[in-house]
Design a protein around this motif. Sequence first.
Motif, PDB file in Angstrom:
ATOM      1  N   HIS A 179       0.830  -1.208   0.000  1.00 43.83           N
ATOM      2  CA  HIS A 179       0.000   0.000   0.000  1.00 43.83           C
ATOM      3  C   HIS A 179       0.863   1.257   0.000  1.00 43.83           C
ATOM      4  CE1 HIS A 179      -3.840  -1.735  -0.055  1.00 43.83           C
ATOM      5  NE2 HIS A 179      -3.934  -2.083   1.204  1.00 43.83           N
ATOM      6  N   SER A 180       1.919   1.250   0.804  1.00 36.25           N
ATOM      7  CA  SER A 180       2.803   2.411   0.859  1.00 36.25           C
ATOM      8  C   SER A 180       3.536   2.595  -0.465  1.00 36.25           C
ATOM      9  CB  SER A 180       3.822   2.241   1.992  1.00 36.25           C
ATOM     10  OG  SER A 180       3.171   2.173   3.233  1.00 36.25           O
ATOM     11  N   LYS A 206     -10.391  -2.140   0.455  1.00 37.91           N
ATOM     12  CA  LYS A 206      -9.405  -2.959  -0.240  1.00 37.91           C
ATOM     13  C   LYS A 206      -9.368  -4.368   0.338  1.00 37.91           C
ATOM     14  CE  LYS A 206      -6.023   0.559  -1.675  1.00 37.91           C
ATOM     15  NZ  LYS A 206      -5.860   0.083  -3.054  1.00 37.91           N
ATOM     16  N   GLN A 207      -8.748  -5.267  -0.414  1.00 34.15           N
ATOM     17  CA  GLN A 207      -8.460  -6.601   0.094  1.00 34.15           C
ATOM     18  C   GLN A 207      -7.149  -6.531   0.870  1.00 34.15           C
ATOM     19  OE1 GLN A 207     -10.161  -9.407  -0.082  1.00 34.15           O
ATOM     20  NE2 GLN A 207     -11.780  -8.822  -1.505  1.00 34.15           N
ATOM     21  N   GLU A 208      -7.156  -6.977   2.124  1.00 35.63           N
ATOM     22  CA  GLU A 208      -5.962  -6.963   2.956  1.00 35.63           C
ATOM     23  C   GLU A 208      -5.618  -8.387   3.378  1.00 35.63           C
ATOM     24  OE1 GLU A 208      -3.767  -4.603   4.757  1.00 35.63           O
ATOM     25  OE2 GLU A 208      -4.232  -3.639   2.853  1.00 35.63           O
ATOM     26  N   PRO A 209      -4.322  -8.732   3.415  1.00 37.82           N
ATOM     27  CA  PRO A 209      -3.946 -10.086   3.835  1.00 37.82           C
ATOM     28  C   PRO A 209      -4.220 -10.304   5.320  1.00 37.82           C
ATOM     29  CG  PRO A 209      -1.996  -8.708   3.604  1.00 37.82           C
ATOM     30  CD  PRO A 209      -3.152  -7.903   3.073  1.00 37.82           C
ATOM     31  N   SER A 210      -4.686 -11.509   5.666  1.00 41.55           N
ATOM     32  CA  SER A 210      -4.907 -11.833   7.077  1.00 41.55           C
ATOM     33  C   SER A 210      -3.577 -12.110   7.776  1.00 41.55           C
ATOM     34  CB  SER A 210      -5.840 -13.034   7.213  1.00 41.55           C
ATOM     35  OG  SER A 210      -5.381 -14.125   6.434  1.00 41.55           O
ATOM     36  N   GLN A 211      -2.589 -12.579   7.015  1.00 43.61           N
ATOM     37  CA  GLN A 211      -1.224 -12.772   7.511  1.00 43.61           C
ATOM     38  C   GLN A 211      -0.259 -12.454   6.379  1.00 43.61           C
ATOM     39  OE1 GLN A 211      -0.081 -13.555  10.590  1.00 43.61           O
ATOM     40  NE2 GLN A 211      -2.177 -13.570  11.413  1.00 43.61           N
ATOM     41  N   THR A 212       0.925 -11.981   6.728  1.00 46.48           N
ATOM     42  CA  THR A 212       1.904 -11.643   5.696  1.00 46.48           C
ATOM     43  C   THR A 212       3.039 -12.665   5.648  1.00 46.48           C
ATOM     44  OG1 THR A 212       3.040 -10.185   7.267  1.00 46.48           O
ATOM     45  CG2 THR A 212       1.471  -9.166   5.754  1.00 46.48           C
ATOM     46  N   VAL A 213       3.703 -12.712   4.482  1.00 46.59           N
ATOM     47  CA  VAL A 213       4.862 -13.577   4.277  1.00 46.59           C
ATOM     48  C   VAL A 213       6.091 -12.679   4.203  1.00 46.59           C
ATOM     49  CG1 VAL A 213       5.993 -15.178   2.693  1.00 46.59           C
ATOM     50  CG2 VAL A 213       3.507 -15.303   3.038  1.00 46.59           C
ATOM     51  N   MET A 214       7.023 -12.860   5.113  1.00 50.86           N
ATOM     52  CA  MET A 214       8.228 -12.024   5.133  1.00 50.86           C
ATOM     53  C   MET A 214       9.212 -12.493   4.069  1.00 50.86           C
ATOM     54  SD  MET A 214       9.694  -9.398   6.362  1.00 50.86           S
ATOM     55  CE  MET A 214       8.653  -9.040   7.779  1.00 50.86           C
ATOM     56  N   ALA A 246       1.019 -14.749  -2.124  1.00 52.54           N
ATOM     57  CA  ALA A 246      -0.306 -14.736  -2.736  1.00 52.54           C
ATOM     58  C   ALA A 246      -0.622 -13.351  -3.294  1.00 52.54           C
ATOM     59  CB  ALA A 246      -1.355 -15.138  -1.707  1.00 52.54           C
ATOM     60  N   ILE A 247      -1.297 -13.317  -4.439  1.00 47.97           N
ATOM     61  CA  ILE A 247      -1.618 -12.049  -5.093  1.00 47.97           C
ATOM     62  C   ILE A 247      -3.081 -12.051  -5.544  1.00 47.97           C
ATOM     63  CG2 ILE A 247      -1.125 -10.529  -7.048  1.00 47.97           C
ATOM     64  CD1 ILE A 247       1.743 -11.549  -7.002  1.00 47.97           C
ATOM     65  N   MET A 248      -3.770 -10.956  -5.236  1.00 50.83           N
ATOM     66  CA  MET A 248      -5.150 -10.739  -5.685  1.00 50.83           C
ATOM     67  C   MET A 248      -5.152  -9.571  -6.666  1.00 50.83           C
ATOM     68  SD  MET A 248      -7.400 -12.785  -4.030  1.00 50.83           S
ATOM     69  CE  MET A 248      -8.932 -11.851  -3.907  1.00 50.83           C
ATOM     70  N   VAL A 249      -5.878  -9.721  -7.761  1.00 47.23           N
ATOM     71  CA  VAL A 249      -5.952  -8.679  -8.790  1.00 47.23           C
ATOM     72  C   VAL A 249      -7.414  -8.353  -9.062  1.00 47.23           C
ATOM     73  CG1 VAL A 249      -5.366  -8.026 -11.157  1.00 47.23           C
ATOM     74  CG2 VAL A 249      -3.830  -9.538  -9.864  1.00 47.23           C
ATOM     75  N   LYS A 250      -7.745  -7.072  -9.015  1.00 49.95           N
ATOM     76  CA  LYS A 250      -9.089  -6.612  -9.367  1.00 49.95           C
ATOM     77  C   LYS A 250      -8.987  -5.816 -10.661  1.00 49.95           C
ATOM     78  CE  LYS A 250     -12.603  -3.270  -7.875  1.00 49.95           C
ATOM     79  NZ  LYS A 250     -12.962  -2.279  -6.822  1.00 49.95           N
ATOM     80  N   ALA A 251      -9.859  -6.147 -11.610  1.00 47.33           N
ATOM     81  CA  ALA A 251      -9.851  -5.451 -12.902  1.00 47.33           C
ATOM     82  C   ALA A 251     -11.266  -5.034 -13.272  1.00 47.33           C
ATOM     83  CB  ALA A 251      -9.264  -6.354 -13.984  1.00 47.33           C
ATOM     84  N   LEU A 252     -11.362  -4.004 -14.095  1.00 47.01           N
ATOM     85  CA  LEU A 252     -12.625  -3.532 -14.639  1.00 47.01           C
ATOM     86  C   LEU A 252     -12.468  -3.529 -16.152  1.00 47.01           C
ATOM     87  CD1 LEU A 252     -13.228  -0.529 -12.212  1.00 47.01           C
ATOM     88  CD2 LEU A 252     -14.162  -2.835 -12.038  1.00 47.01           C
ATOM     89  N   THR A 283      -3.157  -6.628  -4.752  1.00 48.14           N
ATOM     90  CA  THR A 283      -2.849  -6.807  -3.345  1.00 48.14           C
ATOM     91  C   THR A 283      -2.076  -8.100  -3.158  1.00 48.14           C
ATOM     92  OG1 THR A 283      -4.953  -5.760  -2.773  1.00 48.14           O
ATOM     93  CG2 THR A 283      -3.796  -6.866  -1.004  1.00 48.14           C
ATOM     94  N   SER A 284      -1.087  -8.079  -2.276  1.00 46.17           N
ATOM     95  CA  SER A 284      -0.302  -9.275  -1.987  1.00 46.17           C
ATOM     96  C   SER A 284      -0.088  -9.405  -0.488  1.00 46.17           C
ATOM     97  CB  SER A 284       1.049  -9.212  -2.703  1.00 46.17           C
ATOM     98  OG  SER A 284       1.848 -10.330  -2.362  1.00 46.17           O
ATOM     99  N   ASN A 285       0.306 -10.592  -0.061  1.00 46.59           N
ATOM    100  CA  ASN A 285       0.572 -10.795   1.364  1.00 46.59           C
ATOM    101  C   ASN A 285       2.058 -10.782   1.685  1.00 46.59           C
ATOM    102  OD1 ASN A 285       1.281 -13.259   0.228  1.00 46.59           O
ATOM    103  ND2 ASN A 285       0.256 -14.507   1.789  1.00 46.59           N
ATOM    104  N   PHE A 286       2.887 -10.236   0.771  1.00 47.97           N
ATOM    105  CA  PHE A 286       4.315 -10.169   1.072  1.00 47.97           C
ATOM    106  C   PHE A 286       4.628  -8.975   1.980  1.00 47.97           C
ATOM    107  CE2 PHE A 286       4.328  -6.974  -2.258  1.00 47.97           C
ATOM    108  CZ  PHE A 286       5.344  -6.107  -1.891  1.00 47.97           C
ATOM    109  N   ASP A 287       5.711  -9.093   2.704  1.00 52.74           N
ATOM    110  CA  ASP A 287       6.229  -7.984   3.496  1.00 52.74           C
ATOM    111  C   ASP A 287       7.746  -8.048   3.452  1.00 52.74           C
ATOM    112  OD1 ASP A 287       6.248  -5.749   5.055  1.00 52.74           O
ATOM    113  OD2 ASP A 287       5.120  -6.601   6.722  1.00 52.74           O
ATOM    114  N   ASN A 288       8.387  -6.928   3.690  1.00 54.33           N
ATOM    115  CA  ASN A 288       9.854  -6.870   3.660  1.00 54.33           C
ATOM    116  C   ASN A 288      10.375  -6.081   4.848  1.00 54.33           C
ATOM    117  OD1 ASN A 288       9.018  -5.897   0.451  1.00 54.33           O
ATOM    118  ND2 ASN A 288       9.957  -7.888   0.780  1.00 54.33           N
ATOM    119  N   PRO A 289      11.556  -6.443   5.361  1.00 50.48           N
ATOM    120  CA  PRO A 289      12.210  -5.567   6.334  1.00 50.48           C
ATOM    121  C   PRO A 289      12.477  -4.213   5.689  1.00 50.48           C
ATOM    122  CG  PRO A 289      13.269  -7.729   6.264  1.00 50.48           C
ATOM    123  CD  PRO A 289      12.330  -7.665   5.093  1.00 50.48           C
TER     124      PRO A 289
END
Length: 245
Positions: free
Chosen positions: A8-9, A196-204, A95-101, A231-237
Amino acid sequence: MSGHSKWHSIKHKKGAADAKRGKIFTKMAAEIAVAAQGGADPTMNFKLRLAIQKAKSVNVPAANIERAIARGSGQGDGARLEELAYEGYGPSGVAIMVKALSDNRNRTGAEVKSAFSKHGGNLGSPGSVAYMFEQKGVIVCRPGADSDELSLLAIEAGADDIDDSSEQLMIYTAPNKLEAVRDALGEDNVESAEIKQEPSQTVMVDDASKAKTILNLMEALDDLDDVVEVTSNFDNPEEVLTSIQ
């Protein structure tokens, strides 16, 4: 901030560049048109009200907004748009979610599949990753806003979570609390507010090379004309993120 990806950032900063190119205007118009299918009066249509506010936050001209509402409500020109959802996996198994119109689901599906395959990912079947995400309201506060004061206001109005780890305060709510929390913060303090779709848990992902590959896939998907949300469930330091941006 378990459960919130840094995308998101990153996307928020990218959105500013897209706005300068005018590309985001087209995507905003599509979101308004689809929302207007549920009614052309924003006072009676919450989804349309949010779409208009989002468009105004990136300075979409009023005439563009009016044309998009007319198109979606059947009063204007252009083929009818439909909302499409795609699910898949990126590098490192994120995991990745994609919304399209889109007005052509075959074209859009082929473009999304191609972006996944070109950047080390795989398009999945419906339901393959959706269970890892949930809908949330996401509010981005304006730069320089008083984080402490706004955090208190948000909590009092019913916010679920606060993220003050980046340059701009981000507030998370239940979808039905988004409007109330946004109003409590005040229009001058809010840069954007949307569901938005937000991950319930993230993958570092702490490897810079792998993190860069994931970001390349996310950006390739986001750059597709028909795609309005990734939207994805990845995260990074933070040090990894800084090194690759």
